[in-house]
Design an enzyme around this catalytic site. Sequence first.
Site, short mmCIF file in Angstrom:
data_model
loop_
_atom_site.label_atom_id
_atom_site.label_comp_id
_atom_site.label_asym_id
_atom_site.label_seq_id
_atom_site.Cartn_x
_atom_site.Cartn_y
_atom_site.Cartn_z
N CYS A 45 0.86 -1.18 0.00
CA CYS A 45 0.00 0.00 0.00
C CYS A 45 0.89 1.24 0.00
CB CYS A 45 -0.90 0.01 1.23
SG CYS A 45 -1.83 1.54 1.42
N ASP A 52 -0.38 -5.47 1.03
CA ASP A 52 -1.72 -5.83 0.58
C ASP A 52 -1.60 -7.24 0.01
OD1 ASP A 52 -3.28 -3.57 1.15
OD2 ASP A 52 -2.59 -2.55 -0.66
#
Length: 137
Positions: A45, A52
């Site tokens: 991210c 993520d």
Amino acid sequence: MPKAEGRIFDFKGHDAIRTDFLEAIDFDGKDEYIKIETDEFSAVCPFSGLPDIGRVIIEYYPDGGKIVELKSLKYYFVSFRNVGIYQEEATKRIYEDLKNLLKTDRIRVTVIYNIRGGIKTTTQMGSLEGKKSGEVE
């Protein structure tokens, strides 16, 4: 761009995504439905620098006479591991890279991200319908 509070981890730019790892194999079976899934996709991210992690589902018909070589796809996915890219951008990038490689309009990429902060995100690009008549590129 807004910044997250607290510790932020370093990450790489989009240029670290190794599209050159992707390889296609000639294939004569335009009407064969192909579905590929992995639970091992990860990127970073760019807001927080936190990972993520998600499940990628690729569905396509090899209209362009090509299929993706799976080991090359795995290496391509690994190249995302330290890249700062928003979830929606990652899905779009995977879709565009595979659409270009496979030369097909009947392709759909879905990424179901692990729950983070109590929020589950699913992103999807493409269609198995192909181009509609009169559709402009």
